[in-house]
Design a protein around this motif. Structure first.
Motif, PDB file in Angstrom:
ATOM      1  N   THR A 170      30.200   8.761  23.047  1.00 35.03           N
ATOM      2  CA  THR A 170      30.111  10.005  23.817  1.00 35.03           C
ATOM      3  C   THR A 170      29.191  10.999  23.115  1.00 35.03           C
ATOM      4  OG1 THR A 170      32.350   9.669  24.685  1.00 35.03           O
ATOM      5  CG2 THR A 170      31.439  11.900  24.797  1.00 35.03           C
ATOM      6  N   ALA A 171      29.332  11.114  21.786  1.00 33.94           N
ATOM      7  CA  ALA A 171      28.468  12.028  21.031  1.00 33.94           C
ATOM      8  C   ALA A 171      27.005  11.606  21.141  1.00 33.94           C
ATOM      9  CB  ALA A 171      28.904  12.072  19.566  1.00 33.94           C
ATOM     10  N   LEU A 172      26.753  10.301  21.043  1.00 32.76           N
ATOM     11  CA  LEU A 172      25.379   9.804  21.146  1.00 32.76           C
ATOM     12  C   LEU A 172      24.820  10.056  22.547  1.00 32.76           C
ATOM     13  CD1 LEU A 172      23.075   8.310  19.725  1.00 32.76           C
ATOM     14  CD2 LEU A 172      24.115   6.162  20.435  1.00 32.76           C
ATOM     15  N   ALA A 173      25.668   9.846  23.569  1.00 28.71           N
ATOM     16  CA  ALA A 173      25.232  10.082  24.949  1.00 28.71           C
ATOM     17  C   ALA A 173      24.895  11.560  25.163  1.00 28.71           C
ATOM     18  CB  ALA A 173      26.315   9.641  25.925  1.00 28.71           C
ATOM     19  N   LEU A 174      25.721  12.442  24.612  1.00 30.35           N
ATOM     20  CA  LEU A 174      25.428  13.871  24.728  1.00 30.35           C
ATOM     21  C   LEU A 174      24.126  14.231  24.013  1.00 30.35           C
ATOM     22  CD1 LEU A 174      29.023  15.337  24.214  1.00 30.35           C
ATOM     23  CD2 LEU A 174      27.687  15.340  26.329  1.00 30.35           C
ATOM     24  N   THR A 175      23.849  13.563  22.915  1.00 30.17           N
ATOM     25  CA  THR A 175      22.585  13.786  22.213  1.00 30.17           C
ATOM     26  C   THR A 175      21.398  13.373  23.079  1.00 30.17           C
ATOM     27  OG1 THR A 175      23.669  13.392  20.078  1.00 30.17           O
ATOM     28  CG2 THR A 175      21.273  13.233  20.134  1.00 30.17           C
ATOM     29  N   VAL A 176      21.534  12.234  23.768  1.00 29.23           N
ATOM     30  CA  VAL A 176      20.473  11.780  24.668  1.00 29.23           C
ATOM     31  C   VAL A 176      20.212  12.819  25.751  1.00 29.23           C
ATOM     32  CG1 VAL A 176      19.880  10.051  26.414  1.00 29.23           C
ATOM     33  CG2 VAL A 176      20.890   9.335  24.240  1.00 29.23           C
ATOM     34  N   HIS A 177      21.295  13.308  26.362  1.00 28.28           N
ATOM     35  CA  HIS A 177      21.130  14.341  27.392  1.00 28.28           C
ATOM     36  C   HIS A 177      20.582  15.630  26.782  1.00 28.28           C
ATOM     37  CE1 HIS A 177      22.927  11.735  30.238  1.00 28.28           C
ATOM     38  NE2 HIS A 177      24.157  11.817  29.767  1.00 28.28           N
ATOM     39  N   GLY A 178      20.959  15.899  25.531  1.00 26.56           N
ATOM     40  CA  GLY A 178      20.449  17.085  24.852  1.00 26.56           C
ATOM     41  C   GLY A 178      18.940  17.040  24.648  1.00 26.56           C
ATOM     42  N   VAL A 179      18.409  15.848  24.379  1.00 22.79           N
ATOM     43  CA  VAL A 179      16.956  15.713  24.214  1.00 22.79           C
ATOM     44  C   VAL A 179      16.240  16.074  25.509  1.00 22.79           C
ATOM     45  CG1 VAL A 179      15.094  14.048  23.836  1.00 22.79           C
ATOM     46  CG2 VAL A 179      17.120  13.995  22.378  1.00 22.79           C
ATOM     47  N   THR A 180      16.756  15.579  26.628  1.00 21.88           N
ATOM     48  CA  THR A 180      16.161  15.904  27.924  1.00 21.88           C
ATOM     49  C   THR A 180      16.244  17.406  28.192  1.00 21.88           C
ATOM     50  OG1 THR A 180      16.819  13.737  28.764  1.00 21.88           O
ATOM     51  CG2 THR A 180      16.200  15.394  30.385  1.00 21.88           C
ATOM     52  N   LEU A 181      17.396  17.995  27.877  1.00 23.74           N
ATOM     53  CA  LEU A 181      17.568  19.435  28.070  1.00 23.74           C
ATOM     54  C   LEU A 181      16.633  20.225  27.166  1.00 23.74           C
ATOM     55  CD1 LEU A 181      19.203  21.612  29.523  1.00 23.74           C
ATOM     56  CD2 LEU A 181      20.862  21.518  27.648  1.00 23.74           C
ATOM     57  N   ALA A 182      16.449  19.742  25.928  1.00 19.26           N
ATOM     58  CA  ALA A 182      15.549  20.434  25.002  1.00 19.26           C
ATOM     59  C   ALA A 182      14.099  20.377  25.500  1.00 19.26           C
ATOM     60  CB  ALA A 182      15.656  19.802  23.614  1.00 19.26           C
ATOM     61  N   LEU A 183      13.709  19.239  26.070  1.00 18.76           N
ATOM     62  CA  LEU A 183      12.362  19.151  26.628  1.00 18.76           C
ATOM     63  C   LEU A 183      12.171  20.165  27.754  1.00 18.76           C
ATOM     64  CD1 LEU A 183      11.859  15.267  26.809  1.00 18.76           C
ATOM     65  CD2 LEU A 183      10.670  16.862  25.292  1.00 18.76           C
ATOM     66  N   ALA A 184      13.195  20.268  28.613  1.00 19.78           N
ATOM     67  CA  ALA A 184      13.103  21.223  29.714  1.00 19.78           C
ATOM     68  C   ALA A 184      13.064  22.659  29.196  1.00 19.78           C
ATOM     69  CB  ALA A 184      14.287  21.036  30.657  1.00 19.78           C
ATOM     70  N   ALA A 185      13.925  22.978  28.227  1.00 14.15           N
ATOM     71  CA  ALA A 185      13.946  24.335  27.670  1.00 14.15           C
ATOM     72  C   ALA A 185      12.640  24.662  26.957  1.00 14.15           C
ATOM     73  CB  ALA A 185      15.130  24.475  26.710  1.00 14.15           C
ATOM     74  N   GLY A 186      12.133  23.682  26.203  1.00 11.38           N
ATOM     75  CA  GLY A 186      10.857  23.902  25.525  1.00 11.38           C
ATOM     76  C   GLY A 186       9.720  24.107  26.501  1.00 11.38           C
ATOM     77  N   GLY A 187       9.756  23.359  27.605  1.00 11.56           N
ATOM     78  CA  GLY A 187       8.721  23.519  28.622  1.00 11.56           C
ATOM     79  C   GLY A 187       8.756  24.896  29.245  1.00 11.56           C
ATOM     80  N   VAL A 188       9.965  25.384  29.567  1.00 11.95           N
ATOM     81  CA  VAL A 188      10.096  26.724  30.150  1.00 11.95           C
ATOM     82  C   VAL A 188       9.615  27.780  29.165  1.00 11.95           C
ATOM     83  CG1 VAL A 188      11.755  28.437  30.965  1.00 11.95           C
ATOM     84  CG2 VAL A 188      11.966  26.056  31.700  1.00 11.95           C
ATOM     85  N   TRP A 189       9.981  27.623  27.915  1.00 10.32           N
ATOM     86  CA  TRP A 189       9.564  28.599  26.893  1.00 10.32           C
ATOM     87  C   TRP A 189       8.043  28.629  26.751  1.00 10.32           C
ATOM     88  CZ3 TRP A 189       7.015  28.516  22.164  1.00 10.32           C
ATOM     89  CH2 TRP A 189       7.147  29.672  21.376  1.00 10.32           C
ATOM     90  N   CYS A 190       7.413  27.456  26.723  1.00  9.48           N
ATOM     91  CA  CYS A 190       5.951  27.406  26.586  1.00  9.48           C
ATOM     92  C   CYS A 190       5.258  28.048  27.788  1.00  9.48           C
ATOM     93  CB  CYS A 190       5.482  25.963  26.423  1.00  9.48           C
ATOM     94  SG  CYS A 190       5.861  25.237  24.826  1.00  9.48           S
ATOM     95  N   VAL A 191       5.800  27.811  28.969  1.00 15.77           N
ATOM     96  CA  VAL A 191       5.194  28.388  30.174  1.00 15.77           C
ATOM     97  C   VAL A 191       5.331  29.906  30.174  1.00 15.77           C
ATOM     98  CG1 VAL A 191       5.427  28.555  32.690  1.00 15.77           C
ATOM     99  CG2 VAL A 191       5.457  26.326  31.585  1.00 15.77           C
ATOM    100  N   VAL A 192       6.511  30.415  29.769  1.00 20.70           N
ATOM    101  CA  VAL A 192       6.750  31.858  29.793  1.00 20.70           C
ATOM    102  C   VAL A 192       5.975  32.574  28.691  1.00 20.70           C
ATOM    103  CG1 VAL A 192       8.517  33.638  29.502  1.00 20.70           C
ATOM    104  CG2 VAL A 192       9.005  31.611  30.879  1.00 20.70           C
ATOM    105  N   VAL A 193       5.999  31.991  27.505  1.00 21.99           N
ATOM    106  CA  VAL A 193       5.380  32.658  26.351  1.00 21.99           C
ATOM    107  C   VAL A 193       3.885  32.356  26.268  1.00 21.99           C
ATOM    108  CG1 VAL A 193       5.433  32.847  23.815  1.00 21.99           C
ATOM    109  CG2 VAL A 193       7.563  32.621  25.104  1.00 21.99           C
ATOM    110  N   GLY A 194       3.482  31.185  26.770  1.00 16.04           N
ATOM    111  CA  GLY A 194       2.099  30.767  26.592  1.00 16.04           C
ATOM    112  C   GLY A 194       1.094  31.650  27.296  1.00 16.04           C
ATOM    113  N   ARG A 195       1.462  32.210  28.455  1.00 12.82           N
ATOM    114  CA  ARG A 195       0.572  33.093  29.200  1.00 12.82           C
ATOM    115  C   ARG A 195      -0.790  32.459  29.453  1.00 12.82           C
ATOM    116  NH1 ARG A 195       1.762  38.845  26.020  1.00 12.82           N
ATOM    117  NH2 ARG A 195       4.016  38.887  26.463  1.00 12.82           N
ATOM    118  N   GLY A 196      -0.737  31.232  29.946  1.00 16.55           N
ATOM    119  CA  GLY A 196      -1.985  30.534  30.248  1.00 16.55           C
ATOM    120  C   GLY A 196      -2.496  29.768  29.049  1.00 16.55           C
TER     121      GLY A 196
END
Length: 428
Positions: A85-111
């Protein structure tokens, strides 16, 4: 492959015992096991599948010993389950981190480069995120108003095994059955392979339903929301990172870039499979037990035997599909008649399989460790587990009137599946 039997007689080349057989099947000697397994099993492709199958065999033997000793292995939250279960949550966490990182780059990157990096991360997160399955549109799907009697039987079986019933039933051309979920609310879908359903007796059909629905009642972590979706996500990653065949110069560079991520994903997937293998094997044994308590030990054992002849049944379906292709175009009426004839031929063939062929299949299966798939314990171990102890009577009895009404409800889907099998062919 012919459905017509032809009796044969010959002496055994090894021990001289007279062998009485059927020309449709391999001749073999019950006294010395000569030619009991004439066909080599198909090679298993993929390192992960080989490892998964080996684990299922090993845990199958261990758990059988526990069940035969009276210590029925009930689902439990052991260290492997917690780690999985912990490993599975880590897998889902990686996907969530990619999404969060993408949103952060789009918001902060300003083009500029930040925006591009953010979009890449968001696309990657979207591609690798667990998918919410929808009702299949490539096969007949029945809802409650379409088949009230069939759903009533499924409901009764579900109550007997101690779980909720299903919301939809899909019918396809596989020699198999299964349960899965669809939609954001996790509704339950039962998938019935019509070729398997057709060759089972009414009692064996109840055993099949009992086995499949029991997976929701016995704590099978591989069907759970967290671990199940993580396994599917890792499988998707592993498939996505496979090297490109016959690569160009640029594709060779991409293949080289994929090496380390692919090895990492394969390692995590193999670890998650190992952590859940014992629980998955336990769940199969418990599902068999619940199937026996639902439909009787005799019906559950009969289902096991039918699973041993899925190979010959598949050959018959392929042969009929080839004959239909050579026969050329047919009118709608002729196509419907040919589709109905397919099921008559298949059920007649299954009913004509002699006892000595089932016995040969059982002995051959024990030798090669026959398994329904890589996650199931060997079939002969499942059968031995069912036969241990006192036979169990059925809690859900087949009823002739109900069987007839269910057949009428499935008639349209039955014909449609047969027409697709004859038109598109049968494939494993």
């Amino acid at each position: 492959m012919s459905a017509v039997a032809g009796e044969t007689t010959q002496p055994c080349p090894e021990c001289g015992t007279e062998i009485r057989g059927d020309s449709r099947f391999a001749a073999w000697c019950a006294a010395c096991d000569w030619n009991v397994d004439p066909n080599e099993p198909r090679p298993e492709t993929g390192r992960l599948e080989r490892a998964e199958r080996a684990l299922a065999r090993r845990h199958g033997e261990q758990l059988l010993g526990e069940m035969l000793s009276g210590r029925e292995p009930r689902p439990r939250r052991d260290a492997s389950a917690v780690t999985a279960t912990a490993l599975a949550l880590t897998v889902h966490g990686v996907t969530l981190a990619l999404a969060a990182g993408g949103v952060w780059c789009v918001v902060v990157g300003r083009g500029g480069a930040g925006m591009v990096a953010g979009l890449v991360l968001l696309v990657l997160a979207w591609a690798l995120a667990p998918r919410v399955s929808q009702l299949p549109d490539d096969r007949p799907v029945l809802l409650r108003p379409d088949a009230p009697e069939l759903f009533a039987l499924v409901d009764e079986v579900a109550r007997t095994v101690g779980t909720r019933s299903v919301h939809a039933i899909a019918v396809d051309g596989s020699i198999n059955a299964g349960v899965t979920t669809y939609g954001v609310r996790g509704r339950r879908l039962l998938v019935l392979g019509m070729p398997l359903w057709e060759v089972l007796t009414p009692a064996e059909r109840i055993a099949l339903l009992g086995h499949e629905l029991a997976h929701y009642a016995n704590g099978d972590t591989r069907n759970g929301l967290v671990v199940g979706t993580a396994l599917r996500t890792l499988s998707l990653w592993h498939h996505t990172l496979q090297p490109i065949s016959h690569p160009s110069a640029i594709e060779m560079a991409v293949n080289a870039l994929y090496v380390m991520p692919r090895l990492l994903v394969r390692g995590v997937l193999a670890l998650l499979v190992r952590l859940t293998s014992r629980a998955g094997t336990r769940a199969e044994y418990l599902a068999d037990r619940l199937a026996a308590r639902t439909a009787s030990t005799q019906a559950a054992v009969g289902l096991m035997d039918r699973l041993l002849i899925t190979g010959p049944l598949g050959l018959l379906l392929r042969s009929e599909a080839n004959r239909a292709a050579l026969g050329g175009a047919r009118s709608a009426r002729e196509a419907r008649a040919r589709a109905d004839e397919l099921w008559d031929l298949l059920t007649a063939y299954a009913a004509s399989v002699p006892d000595h062929e089932y016995e040969r299949q059982r002995r051959a299966g024990a030798r090669r460790g026959h398994q329904v798939d890589a996650t199931h314990p060997p079939t002969h171990l499942r059968r031995a587990c069912l036969l241990a102890g006192e036979p169990v009577a059925a809690a859900v009895m087949p009823q002739e009137r109900r069987t007839e009404r269910i057949a009428a409800e499935l008639a349209a889907a039955r014909t449609e599946v047969a027409r697709r099998l004859l038109r598109d062919g049968f494939g494993d």
